[in-house]
Design a protein around this motif. Sequence first.
Motif, mmCIF file in Angstrom:
data_model
loop_
_atom_site.group_PDB
_atom_site.id
_atom_site.type_symbol
_atom_site.label_atom_id
_atom_site.label_comp_id
_atom_site.label_asym_id
_atom_site.label_seq_id
_atom_site.Cartn_x
_atom_site.Cartn_y
_atom_site.Cartn_z
ATOM 1 N N GLY A 1 6.547 -5.249 -4.852
ATOM 2 C CA GLY A 1 7.884 -5.281 -5.434
ATOM 3 C C GLY A 1 8.756 -6.374 -4.853
ATOM 4 N N ALA B 1 5.989 5.798 -15.344
ATOM 5 C CA ALA B 1 6.055 5.623 -13.891
ATOM 6 C C ALA B 1 5.101 6.625 -13.255
ATOM 7 N N THR C 1 3.112 3.800 -3.125
ATOM 8 C CA THR C 1 2.737 4.725 -4.203
ATOM 9 C C THR C 1 1.628 4.147 -5.082
ATOM 10 N N VAL C 2 1.851 2.945 -5.602
ATOM 11 C CA VAL C 2 0.886 2.375 -6.552
ATOM 12 C C VAL C 2 -0.357 1.858 -5.812
ATOM 13 N N GLY C 3 -0.139 1.198 -4.681
ATOM 14 C CA GLY C 3 -1.281 0.652 -3.931
ATOM 15 C C GLY C 3 -2.259 1.738 -3.521
ATOM 16 N N ARG D 1 -1.310 6.451 5.935
ATOM 17 C CA ARG D 1 -1.534 6.281 4.496
ATOM 18 C C ARG D 1 -2.632 7.238 4.060
ATOM 19 N N LYS E 1 7.841 -6.175 -11.859
ATOM 20 C CA LYS E 1 8.620 -6.755 -12.968
ATOM 21 C C LYS E 1 9.713 -7.675 -12.474
ATOM 22 N N THR F 1 0.330 3.913 -13.257
ATOM 23 C CA THR F 1 0.505 2.483 -13.025
ATOM 24 C C THR F 1 -0.794 1.854 -12.530
ATOM 25 N N GLY G 1 7.843 9.402 -6.307
ATOM 26 C CA GLY G 1 7.370 8.001 -6.290
ATOM 27 C C GLY G 1 7.690 7.234 -7.557
ATOM 28 N N GLY H 1 4.714 1.374 -16.939
ATOM 29 C CA GLY H 1 3.654 1.977 -16.124
ATOM 30 C C GLY H 1 2.272 2.003 -16.760
ATOM 31 N N LEU I 1 0.861 -1.193 0.000
ATOM 32 C CA LEU I 1 0.000 0.000 0.000
ATOM 33 C C LEU I 1 0.896 1.241 0.000
ATOM 34 N N GLU J 1 12.500 2.929 -7.796
ATOM 35 C CA GLU J 1 12.345 1.690 -7.035
ATOM 36 C C GLU J 1 12.793 1.915 -5.600
ATOM 37 N N VAL K 1 1.163 -4.987 4.414
ATOM 38 C CA VAL K 1 2.209 -3.951 4.519
ATOM 39 C C VAL K 1 3.288 -4.448 5.488
#
Length: 384
Positions: free
Chosen positions: A70, A288, A13-15, A43, A94, A293, A175, A123, A11, A178, A36
């Motif tokens: 990740g 990105a 940047t992307v979450g 958050r 990835k 994403t 964000g 992304g 949870l 990686e 998490v």
Amino acid sequence: MRSINVGLLGLGTVGQALTQLITQSQPTIRVVKALVRHPIRARGVAVRVTTDPDEIVRDPEIDVVVDVMGGQHPAMEILSAAFQHGKDVVTANKEVMTYYGPALQALARQHNRLLLYEASVAGGMPIIDAITHHLSVVPIDRIEGVLNGTCNFILSHMEEGHDYLEALHEAQRLGYAEQNPEADVEGYDTARKLVLLARIGFHTEIPAEFSAITGITGVTGHDVARLASLGCGVRLVGRALCQDQGISLSVAPTVYRQGHPFLRLQGPQNAVQVTSAVGHFLFEGPGAGGLATATSVLSDILRIRQLVPDREPNPMISLTFNEPETPAICFPLDPETPLPQVLPDELRRTSSYAILSCQLPRELAKLWGLRQYAWGEEEGPTIR
Ligand code: NAP
Ligand code: HSE
């Protein structure tokens, strides 16, 4: 319409962007909970959090497990358990796909589940979908592209006179980078994305690792300025070629003349050019960033609802890895020092740079005190 319950792994940047996107636009999709590391952390979204992966993969309420955490481990183990417990999987990871994608796809098939990973390359750009379902209908010869938003952000900012580290820190703050940004700037993230694209584009198994990888840590502000004075610029480019001799993959800072589509990319934009007998296809988009994403992840979740069948891989073809044969442009490592005299006379050179008909082996470039950029076009810049 069937409702979908999602369990998130991660949870960050992307979450968080995905949760916001779902809350705002998808009344039939619900984020049930998220795995998490730090449950106390504040958050931007209200989602129940847990540190126990079993609470996600064993929850009978959850239909789709979404990996936005990740890394290879424990992602691979959790995704495997998710299939075993009857979940479909969507991932933006990835790294796990490069190292364990084929094994995870096999496990998904064994359990009659789906594994989709559009967000893992470029992304927000639907390049995996385009190659899988459209472009690879005819044999693809070449896939090349700017595949890392962080590196493009840094290089395009260096062109505006910003310092390398300053640009990297800004990319982290936004964000794009990686968790360990070495993966971005040393070229490994580009290499992983290239492997994923080459697997689907060339219909073959490709090992997770190859050696011809150079990142952007050696690109200096001095070089960027010198290239600009030649009417050129540099981007980190991944290039996969499928030729009679085999397949070759490389990642290198590559020089183009101003006006080339890759040089127009600013900030975290990515671009991919796919070449087949049909011609060149050029894709460009945000590579990105949380929302970009999240769009690809959501699109995969919606696709799972439509139950698109997965495709069987085609038979393997032979694989050899070659040093890239692209021409190169070289600068002395020390900007104040002229090019070393050991360079062969037939090279086209000035005192401050040289153009070679092909890239030197890395050891030789190092021995001769040269910083080397791949040259991305037919003709080199004019020697003055
Ligand atoms: P991030 O901001 O670092 O978030 C990672 C999340 O995963 C965090 O919530 C973290 O928990 C959690 N996590 C990490 N390792 C964990 C573990 N071992 N156990 C439990 N939770 C763990 O990363 P991100 O930028 O969202 O990226 C997530 C994935 O999407 C990565 O695979 C990345 O490559 C991929 N991706 C990112 C982008 C992008 O622009 N950011 C674009 C495309 C793809 P805590 O918050 O508690 O630390
Ligand atoms: N760190 C990655 C990048 C995120 O900068 O491109 C998107 O994959």
